[in-house]
Design a protein around this motif. Sequence first.
Motif, short mmCIF file in Angstrom:
data_model
loop_
_atom_site.label_atom_id
_atom_site.label_comp_id
_atom_site.label_asym_id
_atom_site.label_seq_id
_atom_site.Cartn_x
_atom_site.Cartn_y
_atom_site.Cartn_z
N GLN A 95 0.84 -1.20 0.00
CA GLN A 95 0.00 0.00 0.00
C GLN A 95 0.87 1.25 0.00
O GLN A 95 0.59 2.21 -0.72
CB GLN A 95 -0.94 0.00 1.22
CG GLN A 95 -1.89 1.17 1.24
CD GLN A 95 -2.90 1.13 0.12
OE1 GLN A 95 -3.32 0.07 -0.30
NE2 GLN A 95 -3.24 2.28 -0.42
N ALA A 96 1.93 1.23 0.81
CA ALA A 96 2.84 2.37 0.85
C ALA A 96 3.53 2.58 -0.49
O ALA A 96 3.68 3.72 -0.95
CB ALA A 96 3.89 2.17 1.95
N ASP A 98 2.34 1.66 -3.43
CA ASP A 98 1.32 2.17 -4.35
C ASP A 98 1.05 3.65 -4.07
O ASP A 98 0.94 4.45 -5.01
CB ASP A 98 0.02 1.37 -4.22
CG ASP A 98 0.17 -0.06 -4.73
OD1 ASP A 98 1.15 -0.33 -5.45
OD2 ASP A 98 -0.71 -0.89 -4.41
N ASP A 99 0.94 4.00 -2.79
CA ASP A 99 0.71 5.41 -2.43
C ASP A 99 1.88 6.27 -2.89
O ASP A 99 1.67 7.39 -3.37
CB ASP A 99 0.52 5.56 -0.92
CG ASP A 99 -0.80 4.97 -0.44
OD1 ASP A 99 -1.65 4.66 -1.30
OD2 ASP A 99 -0.98 4.81 0.78
N ALA A 100 3.10 5.76 -2.73
CA ALA A 100 4.28 6.52 -3.16
C ALA A 100 4.25 6.74 -4.67
O ALA A 100 4.58 7.83 -5.15
CB ALA A 100 5.56 5.79 -2.76
N LYS A 101 3.84 5.71 -5.41
CA LYS A 101 3.75 5.86 -6.87
C LYS A 101 2.70 6.91 -7.24
O LYS A 101 2.93 7.74 -8.12
CB LYS A 101 3.40 4.52 -7.52
CG LYS A 101 4.53 3.53 -7.51
CD LYS A 101 4.10 2.20 -8.11
CE LYS A 101 5.20 1.16 -7.99
NZ LYS A 101 4.75 -0.14 -8.49
N VAL A 102 1.56 6.85 -6.56
CA VAL A 102 0.49 7.82 -6.84
C VAL A 102 0.96 9.23 -6.50
O VAL A 102 0.76 10.18 -7.27
CB VAL A 102 -0.80 7.45 -6.06
CG1 VAL A 102 -1.79 8.57 -6.09
CG2 VAL A 102 -1.40 6.18 -6.61
N ILE A 103 1.60 9.37 -5.34
CA ILE A 103 2.08 10.68 -4.92
C ILE A 103 3.15 11.19 -5.89
O ILE A 103 3.14 12.36 -6.27
CB ILE A 103 2.62 10.63 -3.47
CG1 ILE A 103 1.45 10.41 -2.49
CG2 ILE A 103 3.40 11.88 -3.11
CD1 ILE A 103 1.89 10.10 -1.06
N ASP A 106 1.49 12.28 -9.01
CA ASP A 106 0.78 13.53 -8.75
C ASP A 106 1.76 14.70 -8.69
O ASP A 106 1.51 15.76 -9.27
CB ASP A 106 -0.01 13.42 -7.44
CG ASP A 106 -0.93 14.61 -7.21
OD1 ASP A 106 -1.48 15.13 -8.21
OD2 ASP A 106 -1.10 15.02 -6.04
#
Length: 191
Positions: A95-96, A98-103, A106
């Motif tokens: 999850q981290a 994936d969140d890092a990729k999204v961030i 962005d």
Amino acid sequence: MLPTALVRAAGEGQNPLLPADYDIIWSLVCTAIIAFFFVKKILPVFTRILDERTEKIEGGLKAGENARAEAEALRAEIERELVEARVEAARVREQAADDAKVIAADVKAKAHTEAERILDSAKRQIEAERQQAATTLRTDIGVLATTLAERIVGESLADEQRRQRVIDRFLDELEAQTDQAPQKVGGATEA
């Protein structure tokens, strides 16, 4: 004395190795009393003590079995929780990531948008400054051209229309020369 007692007993017809009947009876009565006392008083105490020890040992064994079973259950529970914790940690890491990729995506998109906005703003500002410089330069060149023309011609260009025609003609000639100048480099014409 002993040898005379043996000789006398042998003479009477008795076996010298067997005791007399009254000795055997009194020995049996004493042995029966001791055995009765032993069976009624001492043997129950020994039996009770042995039973208590047996119960303690069996209780200890049962407690050990219970403790071992509890330890096994606790170990199994800990192993299960450890597996769950590892699975949860892996899920959190995923999850981290994936969140890092999204961030990161962005942030890149925002940076790209901001860079385009800054570039567009800079282009507009440069174009505005170029136009302002061209206007200022045109005005300054016009004033200089008018002053120069007045000195060359020797008459005043006070008439606004005449002054404007002289300025326009001078600037047109200047632009024509400027357009032709970049094409010639070092005496050779660029293709």
